[in-house]
Write an enzyme that holds these catalytic residues in place. Structure first.
Site, PDB file in Angstrom:
ATOM      1  N   LEU A  56       8.889   2.144  -0.729  1.00 15.06           N
ATOM      2  CA  LEU A  56       9.401   0.991  -1.472  1.00 15.06           C
ATOM      3  C   LEU A  56       8.493   0.647  -2.656  1.00 15.06           C
ATOM      4  O   LEU A  56       8.969   0.299  -3.744  1.00 15.06           O
ATOM      5  CB  LEU A  56       9.544  -0.206  -0.529  1.00 15.06           C
ATOM      6  CG  LEU A  56      10.649  -0.044   0.531  1.00 15.06           C
ATOM      7  CD1 LEU A  56      10.506  -1.105   1.612  1.00 15.06           C
ATOM      8  CD2 LEU A  56      12.033  -0.108  -0.100  1.00 15.06           C
ATOM      9  N   ASP A  57       7.192   0.752  -2.439  1.00 11.14           N
ATOM     10  CA  ASP A  57       6.232   0.490  -3.520  1.00 11.14           C
ATOM     11  C   ASP A  57       6.403   1.525  -4.634  1.00 11.14           C
ATOM     12  O   ASP A  57       6.425   1.190  -5.826  1.00 11.14           O
ATOM     13  CB  ASP A  57       4.812   0.530  -2.942  1.00 11.14           C
ATOM     14  CG  ASP A  57       3.750   0.287  -3.992  1.00 11.14           C
ATOM     15  OD1 ASP A  57       3.900  -0.660  -4.793  1.00 11.14           O
ATOM     16  OD2 ASP A  57       2.768   1.040  -4.029  1.00 11.14           O
TER      17      ASP A  57
END
Ligand SMILES: CC(C)(COP(=O)(O)OP(=O)(O)OC[C@H]1O[C@@H](n2cnc3c(N)ncnc32)[C@H](O)[C@@H]1OP(=O)(O)O)[C@@H](O)C(=O)NCCC(=O)NCCS
Length: 132
Positions: A56-57
């Site tokens: 997600l990062d």
């Protein structure tokens, strides 16, 4: 070309995830198909939460990087909605929602093939100067 040893996207990191993103400059967004290897399991058959956070990062970081913006994560807020299976084709999406000076606000999602959101994140990134 300098080597890219990024754990998430670097082709020169044999231990890495080798994520490959497509950039949409109009929407300031990215897409990536991903299958999480069984070696990144937490509970049997399911991805470890730390790997999900990495995905997600990275989806948010790639929006910046592929858009020509040099920035780093300063805040990451993750919601784990459902268990994420390993070895299943999933879709990772990231997009920028707002920019205010050095502050970049982004969101990302990990979805299953039916479009169900398994995990999502919001992030604050700060632009930084290239190292001299
Ligand atoms: C990014 C970094 C260089 C910023 O340092 P800096 O240039 O001194 O920036 P500042 O601390 O002055 O912060 C700038 C602004 O962002 C805000 N900010 C910084 N960190 C923040 C955080 N975690 N949450 C919310 N706001 C934050 C500050 O409040 C400030 O806001 P303002 O301008 O409205 O007052 C430094 O925080 C850093 O290196 N962090 C580590 C980043 C990292 O390693 N990320 C993981 C890998 S990408």
């Amino acid at each position: 070309m300098p080597k890219n040893r990024c754990f998430a996207c670097g082709k020169d990191n044999p231990e890495g995830l080798h994520l490959h993103f497509h950039y949409n400059s109009i929407g300031r967004s990215v897409e990536c198909s991903v299958k999480i290897s069984a070696k990144y399991q937490g509970a049997t058959g399911f991805a470890h939460g730390g790997i999900i956070a990495t995905l997600l990062d990275e989806a948010m970081a790639k929006v910046n990087g592929m858009g020509g913006v040099r920035a780093v994560t300063v805040k990451l807020n993750i919601t784990y909605r459902k268990m994420v299976p390993v070895w299943r084709k999933l879709q990772l999406h990231g997009r920028r929602t707002k920019r205010s000076g050095r502050k970049l606000y982004l969101r990302s999602e990990l979805r299953d093939p039916d479009g169900v959101v398994l995990a999502e994140a919001s992030g604050l990134f700060l632009t930084v100067l290239p190292a001299s």
